[in-house]
Write a protein that holds these residues in place. Structure first.
Motif, PDB file in Angstrom:
ATOM      1  N   TYR A   1    -140.487-105.050 -63.859  1.00 58.87           N
ATOM      2  CA  TYR A   1    -140.966-104.430 -65.083  1.00 58.87           C
ATOM      3  C   TYR A   1    -142.125-103.485 -64.771  1.00 58.87           C
ATOM      4  O   TYR A   1    -142.888-103.722 -63.838  1.00 58.87           O
ATOM      5  CB  TYR A   1    -141.436-105.489 -66.081  1.00 58.87           C
ATOM      6  N   SER A   2    -142.258-102.448 -65.576  1.00 61.79           N
ATOM      7  CA  SER A   2    -143.394-101.535 -65.431  1.00 61.79           C
ATOM      8  C   SER A   2    -144.587-102.090 -66.204  1.00 61.79           C
ATOM      9  O   SER A   2    -144.444-102.938 -67.097  1.00 61.79           O
ATOM     10  CB  SER A   2    -143.037-100.148 -65.967  1.00 61.79           C
ATOM     11  N   TYR A   3    -145.763-101.601 -65.869  1.00 57.70           N
ATOM     12  CA  TYR A   3    -146.970-102.036 -66.569  1.00 57.70           C
ATOM     13  C   TYR A   3    -146.908-101.624 -68.040  1.00 57.70           C
ATOM     14  O   TYR A   3    -147.288-102.401 -68.927  1.00 57.70           O
ATOM     15  CB  TYR A   3    -148.199-101.428 -65.904  1.00 57.70           C
ATOM     16  N   LYS A   4    -146.423-100.431 -68.301  1.00 59.36           N
ATOM     17  CA  LYS A   4    -146.310 -99.956 -69.677  1.00 59.36           C
ATOM     18  C   LYS A   4    -145.355-100.838 -70.476  1.00 59.36           C
ATOM     19  O   LYS A   4    -145.632-101.202 -71.623  1.00 59.36           O
ATOM     20  CB  LYS A   4    -145.821 -98.506 -69.677  1.00 59.36           C
ATOM     21  N   GLU A   5    -144.241-101.193 -69.855  1.00 60.65           N
ATOM     22  CA  GLU A   5    -143.255-102.038 -70.525  1.00 60.65           C
ATOM     23  C   GLU A   5    -143.819-103.424 -70.805  1.00 60.65           C
ATOM     24  O   GLU A   5    -143.611-103.999 -71.885  1.00 60.65           O
ATOM     25  CB  GLU A   5    -142.010-102.135 -69.635  1.00 60.65           C
ATOM     26  N   THR A   6    -144.562-103.961 -69.841  1.00 66.66           N
ATOM     27  CA  THR A   6    -145.154-105.288 -70.007  1.00 66.66           C
ATOM     28  C   THR A   6    -146.230-105.272 -71.086  1.00 66.66           C
ATOM     29  O   THR A   6    -146.324-106.195 -71.902  1.00 66.66           O
ATOM     30  CB  THR A   6    -145.760-105.758 -68.676  1.00 66.66           C
TER      31      THR A   6
ATOM     32  N   GLY B   1    -138.529-112.023 -63.781  1.00 66.83           N
ATOM     33  CA  GLY B   1    -138.922-110.766 -63.173  1.00 66.83           C
ATOM     34  C   GLY B   1    -140.400-110.731 -62.848  1.00 66.83           C
ATOM     35  O   GLY B   1    -141.090-111.749 -62.920  1.00 66.83           O
ATOM     36  N   PHE B   2    -140.892-109.559 -62.497  1.00 68.22           N
ATOM     37  CA  PHE B   2    -142.282-109.413 -62.071  1.00 68.22           C
ATOM     38  C   PHE B   2    -142.746-107.990 -62.322  1.00 68.22           C
ATOM     39  O   PHE B   2    -141.956-107.091 -62.624  1.00 68.22           O
ATOM     40  CB  PHE B   2    -142.429-109.762 -60.590  1.00 68.22           C
ATOM     41  N   CYS B   3    -144.033-107.791 -62.187  1.00 64.94           N
ATOM     42  CA  CYS B   3    -144.630-106.456 -62.295  1.00 64.94           C
ATOM     43  C   CYS B   3    -145.748-106.352 -61.278  1.00 64.94           C
ATOM     44  O   CYS B   3    -146.654-107.188 -61.252  1.00 64.94           O
ATOM     45  CB  CYS B   3    -145.160-106.208 -63.712  1.00 64.94           C
ATOM     46  N   VAL B   4    -145.676-105.358 -60.422  1.00 62.54           N
ATOM     47  CA  VAL B   4    -146.734-105.051 -59.450  1.00 62.54           C
ATOM     48  C   VAL B   4    -147.081-103.587 -59.616  1.00 62.54           C
ATOM     49  O   VAL B   4    -146.332-102.708 -59.209  1.00 62.54           O
ATOM     50  CB  VAL B   4    -146.276-105.333 -57.998  1.00 62.54           C
ATOM     51  N   GLU B   5    -148.193-103.334 -60.263  1.00 64.56           N
ATOM     52  CA  GLU B   5    -148.571-101.951 -60.543  1.00 64.56           C
ATOM     53  C   GLU B   5    -150.084-101.867 -60.676  1.00 64.56           C
ATOM     54  O   GLU B   5    -150.703-102.767 -61.251  1.00 64.56           O
ATOM     55  CB  GLU B   5    -147.898-101.476 -61.833  1.00 64.56           C
ATOM     56  N   ARG B   6    -150.649-100.789 -60.138  1.00 67.66           N
ATOM     57  CA  ARG B   6    -152.102-100.628 -60.090  1.00 67.66           C
ATOM     58  C   ARG B   6    -152.688-101.855 -59.404  1.00 67.66           C
ATOM     59  O   ARG B   6    -152.278-102.222 -58.324  1.00 67.66           O
ATOM     60  CB  ARG B   6    -152.662-100.440 -61.499  1.00 67.66           C
ATOM     61  N   LYS B   7    -153.650-102.499 -60.052  1.00 66.16           N
ATOM     62  CA  LYS B   7    -154.193-103.739 -59.508  1.00 66.16           C
ATOM     63  C   LYS B   7    -153.738-104.936 -60.328  1.00 66.16           C
ATOM     64  O   LYS B   7    -154.363-105.997 -60.295  1.00 66.16           O
ATOM     65  CB  LYS B   7    -155.718-103.682 -59.466  1.00 66.16           C
ATOM     66  N   GLU B   8    -152.635-104.785 -61.028  1.00 66.64           N
ATOM     67  CA  GLU B   8    -152.128-105.837 -61.896  1.00 66.64           C
ATOM     68  C   GLU B   8    -150.966-106.565 -61.233  1.00 66.64           C
ATOM     69  O   GLU B   8    -150.167-105.967 -60.522  1.00 66.64           O
ATOM     70  CB  GLU B   8    -151.665-105.246 -63.237  1.00 66.64           C
ATOM     71  N   ARG B   9    -150.904-107.888 -61.503  1.00 68.40           N
ATOM     72  CA  ARG B   9    -149.809-108.723 -61.010  1.00 68.40           C
ATOM     73  C   ARG B   9    -149.307-109.570 -62.176  1.00 68.40           C
ATOM     74  O   ARG B   9    -150.077-110.275 -62.817  1.00 68.40           O
ATOM     75  CB  ARG B   9    -150.277-109.629 -59.869  1.00 68.40           C
ATOM     76  N   PHE B  10    -148.010-109.518 -62.432  1.00 68.80           N
ATOM     77  CA  PHE B  10    -147.419-110.294 -63.523  1.00 68.80           C
ATOM     78  C   PHE B  10    -146.179-111.016 -63.024  1.00 68.80           C
ATOM     79  O   PHE B  10    -145.423-110.482 -62.198  1.00 68.80           O
ATOM     80  CB  PHE B  10    -147.005-109.385 -64.692  1.00 68.80           C
TER      81      PHE B  10
END
Length: 469
Positions: free
Chosen positions: A112-117, A183-192
């Motif tokens: 997933y993207s950060y925007k989507e999350t 799923g997961f999100c790895v973007e910028r300094k964010e981890r989901f």
């Protein structure tokens, strides 16, 4: 003399008095005076154009330089993200082929993207849980699916390790009593991490939060067996075996049918030898106070028996309704005075269900608690033995619990009825099941769970506590 004077006068006065004589000679003069006038208007024009072109070139160069810097920074950020992804989530699905699980592998996770999350969680506004790792939010994605999003509070080395470990493990673990990772999100300094949504929250919420309906005794027994089935899968059906290391009520989640699933594998540890049984390994002490194996705290040697101790604490929580540490007192220590005598005192049982508890089943549960919380790990049962105890005592296919058990394993099982049988438990009363059937009541005397006696019998003996019940 007069002539000379007049001559001088005429000379000096000729320019003023004789214009016809002087004008022909001086006629070009006005023309030459008018020629430079256009030049005076052209020089400023050329001077203003040249600096304008120079300034334009400089501005264009600065603009190109700014664009170049932005592109370089963006590329560097992409490279850093790519390196981080290569070290953890993306490659976690393809590396380490030694991880094999009996029930197959999970499908590829969605990224997933950060925007989507952010949009799915309504800008992280709906909090449904918090823990050492971070905060959990409820999310609804554009396709209508509902999920739980766990957000890492801050990126540290330990948090990054736990994030990567959980990604790697859940990519290979698939069991009905383990929470599924979507799923997961790895973007910028964010981890989901994006998990399946568990409608009824955590076991901790139902046991210790005000305003929630008390769990029935039968539901509590079913939850205990669901968690035991999950641990059996980790300890015996994963190659290499896994030790969860953080079994606690907040890591046990309940779906809409109160099916229990174990979550949070950030502290999980794999057997280094790959053997079916764990060998003690020295590790950093990690876990939750109140649930941690005291032997592990002292020796720093981790085995699967540390999970057994934590499981015993969770089972005691189900019986008592008390927290693992309450009023600055450890739950196991608090319960000793109620479990040490031959009779189980009513004060041990959660007041909300005290009047509806089956005493034989209560003796069984307390006996398992005593066995699982022994100070020395070698005196605790394996999770298979715990499941066998539940199965033999509660399975309607086995009319008596006491008869034949000593011959099978040569050991005593706590909770055994003093009358030698399963007094008060009828054939159709309570059936342990692994999650496919949710009702504890069975309409058939032949219904059995997959944790039946024939499957759960294992070699070797385990030490058991003195017979007190």
């Amino acid at each position: 003399m007069l002539g000379s004077v007049s001559g001088s006068v005429s000379v000096t006065s000729t320019p003023a008095s004789t214009p016809n004589v002087t004008l022909p000679n001086d006629s070009p003069a006005p023309k030459t005076k008018n020629v430079p006038l256009p030049q005076k208007h052209q020089k400023p024009y050329h001077i203003s154009v040249v600096p304008g072109i120079g300034i334009g070139v400089i501005l264009l160069a600065i603009l190109l330089q700014v664009v170049l810097v932005v592109l370089i920074r963006r590329k560097n950020r992409e490279l850093r993200d790519a390196e981080l992804s290569a070290q953890s989530p993306d490659n976690a699905f393809h590396q380490g082929h030694s991880w094999r699980c009996a029930e197959g592998q999970s499908p590829m996770f969605q990224r997933y993207s950060y925007k989507e999350t952010t949009k799915a969680t309504n800008n992280f506004s709906t909090v449904i849980g918090k823990g050492g790792f971070g905060t959990v939010y409820k999310a609804q994605f554009s396709d209508g699916s509902i999920a739980a999003v766990k957000r890492m509070d801050k990126v540290s080395r330990q948090a990054e390790e736990e994030f990567c470990r959980e990604m790697e493990l859940l990519a290979r673990l698939h069991h009905r009593h383990l929470v599924n990772l979507k799923g997961f999100c790895v973007e910028r300094k964010e981890r989901f991490l994006v998990y399946e949504y568990m409608e009824n929250g955590s076991l901790k919420d139902h046991l210790h939060s005000s305003g929630t309906k008390a769990l029935s005794w039968q539901t509590r027994l079913q939850i205990a067996m669901d968690v035991a089935n999950a641990l059996e899968y980790l300890h015996f059906f994963c190659n290499p075996p896994l030790c969860h290391r953080d079994i606690k009520s907040s890591n046990i989640l309940l779906d809409e049918n109160f099916v229990a699933k174990v979550a949070d594998f950030g502290l999980a540890h794999a057997s280094r030898t790959g053997a079916i049984s764990f060998e003690a390994v020295n590790t950093d002490i990690r876990g939750t106070p109140g649930y941690m194996d005291p032997e592990y705290v002292v020796t720093q040697e981790l085995t699967e028996k540390s999970d057994i101790y934590s499981y015993g604490v969770v089972l005691l929580e189900l019986v008592t309704g008390r927290r693992a540490i309450q009023d600055k007192k450890n739950l196991v220590e608090w319960a000793q005075e109620y479990m040490s005598s031959g009779e189980i005192l009513p004060e041990l049982v959660d007041p909300t269900i005290r009047d509806s508890v089956d005493m034989d089943q209560l003796h069984l549960a307390v006996g398992i608690v005593q066995w699982c919380t022994q100070r020395e790990g070698r005196q605790r049962p394996s999770i298979r033995q715990v499941l066998r105890m539940f199965s033999e005592r509660l399975d309607p296919g086995n009319g008596s619990f006491g008869e034949g058990m000593d011959d099978a394993d040569g050991g005593f099982y706590p909770g055994r009825s003093s009358r030698g049988g399963a007094a008060g438990i009828h054939r159709n009363e309570l059936v342990p099941c692994g999650g496919d059937m949710r009702s504890l009541h069975s309409s058939s005397s032949t219904t059995r769970s997959y944790c039946s006696r024939s499957m759960l019998l294992e070699g070797g003996q385990a030490h058991s506590p003195p017979e007190t019940l």
